[in-house]
Design a protein around this motif. Sequence first.
Motif, PDB file in Angstrom:
ATOM      1  N   ILE A   1     -26.603 -38.476 -67.246  1.00  0.00           N
ATOM      2  CA  ILE A   1     -25.305 -37.827 -67.401  1.00  0.00           C
ATOM      3  C   ILE A   1     -24.666 -37.648 -66.022  1.00  0.00           C
ATOM      4  N   GLU A   2     -24.713 -38.720 -65.246  1.00  0.00           N
ATOM      5  CA  GLU A   2     -24.213 -38.653 -63.881  1.00  0.00           C
ATOM      6  C   GLU A   2     -22.688 -38.667 -63.853  1.00  0.00           C
ATOM      7  N   SER A   3     -22.128 -37.856 -62.960  1.00  0.00           N
ATOM      8  CA  SER A   3     -20.683 -37.771 -62.781  1.00  0.00           C
ATOM      9  C   SER A   3     -20.161 -38.962 -61.992  1.00  0.00           C
ATOM     10  N   CYS A   4     -18.953 -39.389 -62.326  1.00  0.00           N
ATOM     11  CA  CYS A   4     -18.217 -40.358 -61.514  1.00  0.00           C
ATOM     12  C   CYS A   4     -16.746 -40.238 -61.896  1.00  0.00           C
ATOM     13  N   GLU A   5     -15.885 -40.908 -61.170  1.00  0.00           N
ATOM     14  CA  GLU A   5     -14.448 -40.737 -61.407  1.00  0.00           C
ATOM     15  C   GLU A   5     -14.055 -41.176 -62.810  1.00  0.00           C
ATOM     16  N   SER A   6     -14.668 -42.241 -63.315  1.00  0.00           N
ATOM     17  CA  SER A   6     -14.326 -42.725 -64.655  1.00  0.00           C
ATOM     18  C   SER A   6     -14.749 -41.750 -65.740  1.00  0.00           C
ATOM     19  N   LYS A   7     -15.643 -40.813 -65.397  1.00  0.00           N
ATOM     20  CA  LYS A   7     -16.072 -39.784 -66.355  1.00  0.00           C
ATOM     21  C   LYS A   7     -15.463 -38.430 -66.009  1.00  0.00           C
ATOM     22  N   PHE A   8     -14.315 -38.467 -65.292  1.00  0.00           N
ATOM     23  CA  PHE A   8     -13.540 -37.264 -64.982  1.00  0.00           C
ATOM     24  C   PHE A   8     -14.325 -36.266 -64.140  1.00  0.00           C
ATOM     25  N   PHE A   9     -15.303 -36.780 -63.393  1.00  0.00           N
ATOM     26  CA  PHE A   9     -16.098 -35.948 -62.494  1.00  0.00           C
ATOM     27  C   PHE A   9     -16.876 -34.867 -63.242  1.00  0.00           C
ATOM     28  N   HIS A  10     -17.175 -35.086 -64.507  1.00  0.00           N
ATOM     29  CA  HIS A  10     -18.003 -34.154 -65.261  1.00  0.00           C
ATOM     30  C   HIS A  10     -19.424 -34.698 -65.321  1.00  0.00           C
ATOM     31  N   GLY A  11     -20.417 -33.810 -65.175  1.00  0.00           N
ATOM     32  CA  GLY A  11     -21.801 -34.226 -65.237  1.00  0.00           C
ATOM     33  C   GLY A  11     -22.526 -33.988 -63.922  1.00  0.00           C
TER      34      GLY A  11
END
Length: 359
Positions: A84-94
């Motif tokens: 559940i790693e965060s990244c920009e494509s995941k809206f920085f959630h995680g």
Amino acid sequence: MSDLTGSTDINTANLPIIDYSRIEAFFFEKTAENVAENAKLLRAVNDVGFIYLKNHGITDEKMKQLFDYAKEFFSWPVSEKEKIESCESKFFHGWFSPERTSKTRIADQKEAFDIGDDSNLVRPNQWPADWPEFRTEMNYFFEKCHEIHLVLLGTFAETQGLPKDHFDSFVNEKDHFFRLLHYPATTPDSIGDRLRASPHTDYGTLTLLFNDNSGGLQIRGKDGQWLEVPPIPGYAIINIGDLLSRWFNGSLKSTEHRVVEPPPEWSKLDVEGRLPPRYALAWFGNPNRNAWIEPLSSCITAESPQRFEGVWAGKHVADRIAKLHKDGKAPEVWKDSMYREERPQQQQQQQHAQLPALA
């Protein structure tokens, strides 16, 4: 109770302690005590931009549960957290680990788990599997902090002759985020090369911070010196963010801060010569993504001319987070020249007063 804690030999920030229950009551009862507490709050945010907040309504038992969940999550192996790693494509959630996402080796010594408004299905959170209690407690904290945030914004609105709900429509989409923070055990020498959190200001409106008892938070004083901010059990630390400061044409102070090695009096080394791990819960308030933020006309005078141009709130926050991920640390002072170039589609969206794309 004194406004200072800790050893008198330590250069301490001497932040005022604000009774939140009196700030809430101020809107309805203009008693001498409530008026005095409100004035004390306003002096602080215009002077240093940081306060302690007591009687905020989040119980010690609830805070202990939240910290216990944070410690349990961060104890998981990387192989589980990276699902559940965060990244920009995941809206920085995680889950966010600078060790994995930074292109440099100067990243802060910390990892984080970021949570947004869980009712926003367009920008969904990422949650650990088969752990509903974790989700429930984190959402409780998110909503409670939003309530506190509204009350404080109402207080600031009234200083400008505005109704106390003036800012409500600018933050009603709850584009905030809540961050669990873990600073792993490390040696004092390592912090000389990579701080636990490098100097920075916060991005949005208000930050609500709850620390464990490890210490190490510092703010930069008016003379440029770093001042310790001792943790006080059960109290929140509140600070002004850049966008709220911009709204008030800089009269509310967004103050630089960092996390470093705590004074020896506050944190003993273990048998291996390491500082113990540090945990914190930080809630970052933001305006709605499509809000246009420019100084209030009442804050622009001959003595205080306009200091800032208007910005789209969502683009401001997204660009700052993107730079953090790119560089491995937040810039000490954000400059408007640091915004990413906009594509034609983004420019067209701005003309229609909509949020520019995050990518």
